[in-house]
Motif scaffolding. Structure first.
Motif, short mmCIF file in Angstrom:
data_model
loop_
_atom_site.label_atom_id
_atom_site.label_comp_id
_atom_site.label_asym_id
_atom_site.label_seq_id
_atom_site.Cartn_x
_atom_site.Cartn_y
_atom_site.Cartn_z
N GLU A 50 0.83 -1.20 0.00
CA GLU A 50 0.00 0.00 0.00
C GLU A 50 0.87 1.25 0.00
O GLU A 50 0.56 2.24 -0.69
CB GLU A 50 -0.94 0.00 1.21
CG GLU A 50 -1.87 1.21 1.22
CD GLU A 50 -2.99 1.08 2.23
OE1 GLU A 50 -3.46 2.12 2.70
OE2 GLU A 50 -3.37 -0.06 2.53
N ASN A 51 1.97 1.23 0.75
CA ASN A 51 2.86 2.39 0.79
C ASN A 51 3.55 2.60 -0.56
O ASN A 51 3.80 3.75 -0.96
CB ASN A 51 3.91 2.21 1.88
CG ASN A 51 3.34 2.33 3.28
OD1 ASN A 51 2.30 2.98 3.47
ND2 ASN A 51 3.98 1.71 4.25
N ARG A 81 0.47 3.40 -3.25
CA ARG A 81 -0.25 4.64 -2.91
C ARG A 81 -1.63 4.69 -3.58
O ARG A 81 -1.79 5.33 -4.62
CB ARG A 81 0.58 5.86 -3.33
CG ARG A 81 1.85 6.02 -2.52
CD ARG A 81 2.60 7.28 -2.90
NE ARG A 81 3.87 7.38 -2.20
CZ ARG A 81 4.77 8.32 -2.42
NH1 ARG A 81 4.53 9.25 -3.34
NH2 ARG A 81 5.89 8.34 -1.75
N ARG A 115 -4.78 5.56 -5.24
CA ARG A 115 -4.96 6.89 -5.79
C ARG A 115 -6.35 7.46 -5.55
O ARG A 115 -6.49 8.64 -5.26
CB ARG A 115 -4.69 6.85 -7.30
CG ARG A 115 -5.00 8.17 -7.94
CD ARG A 115 -4.39 8.34 -9.30
NE ARG A 115 -4.52 9.74 -9.69
CZ ARG A 115 -4.38 10.17 -10.90
NH1 ARG A 115 -4.07 9.33 -11.85
NH2 ARG A 115 -4.53 11.44 -11.20
N ASP A 168 -1.40 4.58 -7.72
CA ASP A 168 -0.97 5.82 -8.36
C ASP A 168 0.15 5.47 -9.34
O ASP A 168 1.26 5.14 -8.93
CB ASP A 168 -0.48 6.80 -7.31
CG ASP A 168 -0.06 8.13 -7.91
OD1 ASP A 168 -0.03 8.24 -9.15
OD2 ASP A 168 0.25 9.06 -7.15
N ASN A 170 3.74 6.83 -9.07
CA ASN A 170 4.63 6.30 -8.04
C ASN A 170 5.08 4.87 -8.35
O ASN A 170 6.21 4.49 -8.09
CB ASN A 170 3.94 6.32 -6.68
CG ASN A 170 4.91 6.10 -5.54
OD1 ASN A 170 5.81 6.92 -5.34
ND2 ASN A 170 4.75 5.02 -4.81
N LYS A 184 -4.77 13.28 3.27
CA LYS A 184 -3.75 12.71 2.40
C LYS A 184 -4.18 12.83 0.94
O LYS A 184 -3.38 13.21 0.07
CB LYS A 184 -3.50 11.25 2.75
CG LYS A 184 -2.43 10.58 1.91
CD LYS A 184 -2.25 9.12 2.35
CE LYS A 184 -1.22 8.41 1.49
NZ LYS A 184 -1.05 6.99 1.89
N SER A 229 -2.34 15.19 -1.71
CA SER A 229 -1.67 14.52 -2.82
C SER A 229 -2.19 15.00 -4.16
O SER A 229 -1.49 14.96 -5.17
CB SER A 229 -1.85 13.01 -2.71
OG SER A 229 -3.21 12.65 -2.87
#
Length: 361
Positions: A177-178, A181, A183, A195, A198, A354, A358
């Motif tokens: 998940e990190n 990310r 979206r 995303d 990333n 967040k 973002s």
């Protein structure tokens, strides 16, 4: 399918540019409407007739674009030739239907034949109780892809009918998940997308840093059972790919649906407030899917507060019924406490902030 009794079936095709070697989001694609026969002509004919709506595209062999008819409900795409049979129906009423959904089976009735051919029986493929009419259908050309995402609910059972597709699979974890990310707001068509800025599976450097836990290429006749919440990116390898799938309910789906409803409620209110101050809330910013953006101004759209309240109440009611059935009773006071606690939980607020930050709103 392409030249026989279903050749005139028309659907929408997403046009995916291939030159940039990156994941193409839905909102970046334009859409053309064509029949399966016309799609087949584009694949196999160098100079197709101008009456074919796909004649405006570069030739297939140029590898400039791919076409994708993705996430099509079987009973919608084949509505004109399909009958959904129930226990009270007489088989004779289906005699003019080319396709029949009968319980967990999809049957083909070739014109002029008195015998039905079983196309698929989900019950025999590890999907007991899956009604055939909930089947989704996927068709595409080489290079078309489904962006990296995971499904909010259920287990996914996939059957490859023709051609080949490669599935890149990552198990769910805090680490993935990190890296990926998520979206979009997690209520978008029950899927949560990564995303691509990333992490993009079509970027060789990204893929080398974070290779999939599994990579499998499905050939015609293969079946894949995908566990709940596994991340997946899917790409067609053959000239033409055809596949079907169903999602099987999992017991804790109702818990996820409450969380999704709470998020929808919170983000809907926040998005509506931003829009009222002149800040747009669009799919390109990661807030909404194209289908939701089309309906956002309508009553019942994703930013409709009253509809989101009903959505939340329905989800809570489903979870309460499931909880009472399996764990005893849950009082109204306890239920309200849980909902309010989740709405005001720091993690819920963190997710809102967040996403806002973002997307630079």
């Amino acid at each position: 399918l392409f030249s026989g009794c279903l050749s005139t079936t028309v659907t929408s095709w997403r046009v995916i540019p291939l030159a940039e070697c990156r994941t193409v989001a839905e909102y970046e694609s334009h859409v053309l409407t064509a029949s399966f026969k016309q799609f087949n002509e584009w694949i196999h004919t160098n100079n197709i007739n101008e009456i074919n709506p796909l004649s405006v595209l570069p030739p297939y062999k140029s590898n400039a674009v791919a076409l994708y008819a993705d996430y099509k409900y079987f009973h919608h795409i084949f509505e004109s030739v399909l009958t959904v049979r129930n226990e009270d129906s007489d088989a004779r009423t289906d005699s003019d239907s080319i396709l029949v959904c009968d319980g967990s089976s999809i049957l083909l009735n070739p014109p002029g034949s008195n015998e039905s051919i079983e196309v698929i029986d989900w019950n025999r493929l590890g999907a007991p109780g899956a009604p055939a009419y909930t089947t989704t259908f996927w068709a595409g050309s080489k290079g078309c892809h489904t962006p990296l995402h995971f499904d909010s609910y259920g287990r996914n059972v996939i059957v490859q009918l023709e051609g080949s597709k490669t599935w890149y699979l990552w198990s769910p974890s805090e680490n993935t998940e990190n890296i990926f990310r998520p979206r979009r707001v997690p209520y978008e068509e029950s899927s949560i997308y990564a995303d691509p800025s990333n992490f993009d599976p079509l970027n060789p450097e990204h893929l080398a840093r974070h290779p999939p836990d599994m990579r499998v290429t499905l050939q015609a006749g293969d079946v894949l059972l995908l566990p709940k919440h596994w991340w997946h990116f899917v790409q067609t390898e053959s000239d033409i790919s055809l596949s079907m799938n169903v999602w099987l309910p999992v017991q804790d789906d109702s818990v996820d649906r409450v969380g999704e409803a709470i998020t929808r409620f919170a983000f809907g209110a926040l998005g509506d407030a931003l829009r009222c101050t002149g800040i747009p809330v669009t799919c390109s910013q990661g807030w909404l899917s194209p289908s939701e953006e089309e309906g956002e101004q309508k009553e019942g759209g994703p930013l409709d507060h009253a509809r989101n309240v009903e959505y939340l109440l329905d989800a809570v009611g489903e979870q309460r019924a499931n909880f009472n059935e399996n764990s005893g009773s849950l009082s109204d006071v306890d239920l309200m406490r849980k909902v309010v606690s989740e709405l005001l939980h720091p993690e819920s607020i963190r997710r809102c902030l967040k996403t806002v930050l973002s997307n630079k709103l």
